[in-house]
Design an enzyme around this catalytic site. Sequence first.
Site, PDB file in Angstrom:
ATOM      1  CG  PHE A   7      39.570  44.799  27.412  1.00 43.13           C
ATOM      2  CD1 PHE A   7      39.391  44.219  26.276  1.00 43.13           C
ATOM      3  CD2 PHE A   7      38.664  44.698  28.592  1.00 43.13           C
ATOM      4  CE1 PHE A   7      38.178  43.421  26.110  1.00 43.13           C
ATOM      5  CE2 PHE A   7      37.701  43.855  28.325  1.00 43.13           C
ATOM      6  CZ  PHE A   7      37.533  43.393  26.817  1.00 43.13           C
TER       7      PHE A   7
ATOM      8  CE1 TYR B 106      40.690  50.750  39.144  1.00 44.09           C
ATOM      9  CE2 TYR B 106      38.417  49.846  40.234  1.00 44.09           C
ATOM     10  CZ  TYR B 106      39.533  50.195  38.974  1.00 44.09           C
ATOM     11  OH  TYR B 106      38.804  50.637  37.806  1.00 44.09           O
TER      12      TYR B 106
HETATM   13  C1  UGA Z   1      36.721  44.571  37.279  1.00 48.76           C
HETATM   14  C2  UGA Z   1      37.869  45.237  36.726  1.00 48.76           C
HETATM   15  O1  UGA Z   1      38.983  44.354  36.885  1.00 48.76           O
HETATM   16  C3  UGA Z   1      37.944  46.678  37.226  1.00 48.76           C
HETATM   17  O2  UGA Z   1      39.232  47.321  36.625  1.00 48.76           O
HETATM   18  C4  UGA Z   1      36.714  47.508  37.235  1.00 48.76           C
HETATM   19  O3  UGA Z   1      36.931  48.828  37.524  1.00 48.76           O
HETATM   20  C5  UGA Z   1      35.578  46.804  37.792  1.00 48.76           C
HETATM   21  O4  UGA Z   1      35.539  45.545  37.202  1.00 48.76           O
HETATM   22  C6  UGA Z   1      34.258  47.491  37.814  1.00 48.76           C
HETATM   23  O5  UGA Z   1      33.244  47.255  37.464  1.00 48.76           O
HETATM   24  O6  UGA Z   1      34.458  48.725  37.815  1.00 48.76           O
HETATM   25  P1  UGA Z   1      35.744  42.698  39.200  1.00 48.76           P
HETATM   26  O7  UGA Z   1      34.399  43.074  39.180  1.00 48.76           O
HETATM   27  O8  UGA Z   1      36.664  42.517  40.209  1.00 48.76           O
HETATM   28  O9  UGA Z   1      36.637  44.174  38.422  1.00 48.76           O
HETATM   29  O10 UGA Z   1      35.969  41.680  37.659  1.00 48.76           O
HETATM   30  P2  UGA Z   1      36.855  40.484  37.777  1.00 48.76           P
HETATM   31  O11 UGA Z   1      38.189  40.341  38.028  1.00 48.76           O
HETATM   32  O12 UGA Z   1      36.179  39.765  36.406  1.00 48.76           O
HETATM   33  O13 UGA Z   1      35.904  39.571  38.847  1.00 48.76           O
HETATM   34  C7  UGA Z   1      34.797  39.392  38.938  1.00 48.76           C
HETATM   35  C8  UGA Z   1      34.389  38.411  39.956  1.00 48.76           C
HETATM   36  O14 UGA Z   1      35.131  37.197  39.858  1.00 48.76           O
HETATM   37  C9  UGA Z   1      34.950  38.873  41.483  1.00 48.76           C
HETATM   38  O15 UGA Z   1      34.055  38.416  42.502  1.00 48.76           O
HETATM   39  C10 UGA Z   1      36.268  38.049  41.636  1.00 48.76           C
HETATM   40  O16 UGA Z   1      36.539  37.678  43.090  1.00 48.76           O
HETATM   41  C11 UGA Z   1      35.872  36.563  41.132  1.00 48.76           C
HETATM   42  N1  UGA Z   1      37.050  36.194  40.365  1.00 48.76           N
HETATM   43  C12 UGA Z   1      37.860  36.749  39.473  1.00 48.76           C
HETATM   44  C13 UGA Z   1      37.459  34.888  40.962  1.00 48.76           C
HETATM   45  O17 UGA Z   1      36.791  34.265  41.827  1.00 48.76           O
HETATM   46  N2  UGA Z   1      38.505  34.473  40.519  1.00 48.76           N
HETATM   47  C14 UGA Z   1      39.279  35.121  39.630  1.00 48.76           C
HETATM   48  O18 UGA Z   1      40.394  34.279  39.111  1.00 48.76           O
HETATM   49  C15 UGA Z   1      38.974  36.387  39.087  1.00 48.76           C
END
Ligand code: UGA
Length: 328
Positions: A15, A155
């Site tokens: 991405f 990670y």
């Molecule tokens: C993202 C990326 O996936 C990582 O590769 C990156 O390193 C990271 O950001 C970063 O900032 O460094 P994340 O913040 O977990 O990780 O991003 P999302 O997958 O969009 O999740 C954001 C929030 O939404 C989290 O609290 C997660 O638990 C929540 N979420 C995500 C849900 O509640 N449901 C989902 O289906 C997906």
Amino acid sequence: MIENKKILLTGAAGFIASFTAQKLLADGYEVTGIDNMNDYYDVRLKKYRLKKLRAIPGFSFIKTDIEKLPVLEKLFSKNKFTAVINLAARAGVRASMNNPRIYLSTNTLGTLNILECMKKYQVQKLVLASSSSLYAGQSMPFHEEQPVNSPISPYAATKKAAEMLCRAWHFLYRIDISILRFFTVYGPAGRPDMSIFRFIKWIDEEKPINIYGDGTQSRDFTWVEDVADGVCRALKPLGCEIINIGGGREAGSLLEIIAKIEKILGKKARLNFLPCHAADVKETLADIRKAKNLLGWEPVTGIDTGLFKCADWYLKNKAWCKNIATGE
Ligand code: UGA
């Protein structure tokens, strides 16, 4: 084409890298992209991005893996790269609990392979993708001097290890390194394992949204083209610096993000609350003063515009997106 400006871009079908490649090519660089095209998420998205890149003069692609040192060595021996941008990674924060070994071998050993090749073939500049998830437990806004020694996901631990290797290789071999800590990057054709891609698709398809926790968690969501701009700016010589690349503003809780998407799509979300995820940080917000000072970088696209553009891309590609797997 800028003469002698050949960049090795790893994770090119990914991405962030696909947007970075577009920016580099527009800026006149020649880009050699590599990617192992793994199936952590739906490979059709990677092929979609790659197809666009292949149409741009100055881009070439080799399907290979940063974990394969002999192949990398061959690549470095045949090409005179001016810089390497290492955006190849296993990137799922929560998914990293399922298969931590592969995170270590790609994110840490893969980075080591690149550093070794750079040393051997005297490539001076590396830009490494790191992560806001390293800041778990720190007070906000997160700044680069905070001690990040308590990762809460495999990670984050592997990214911290990669950062540490960079420090050592800079000290020993004077490789100039920009370590960029990205903050939850989003945009068109984004990762289908991440919140914004999923939420748009699930709301539109009237499927329940799985939310880890109560939805009050927040992220400093960062627009992908802003991130690509930051990556390109980080190619300049800096010594060895860690720099936050984040939105730098409160984007709101997940529930607020969902409400914005509902409004854009004109549809109501069905919320399915799940237990909090152990590997998740509760909230993130970047202090971006260092990026401003060192790179002259600031994000341009705010969350409202960004969400609108994501939804717009989704709606234009809706038929194609229908079959893209999002996982859970
Ligand atoms: C993202 C990326 O996936 C990582 O590769 C990156 O390193 C990271 O950001 C970063 O900032 O460094 P994340 O913040 O977990 O990780 O991003 P999302 O997958 O969009 O999740 C954001 C929030 O939404 C989290 O609290 C997660 O638990 C929540 N979420 C995500 C849900 O509640 N449901 C989902 O289906 C997906």
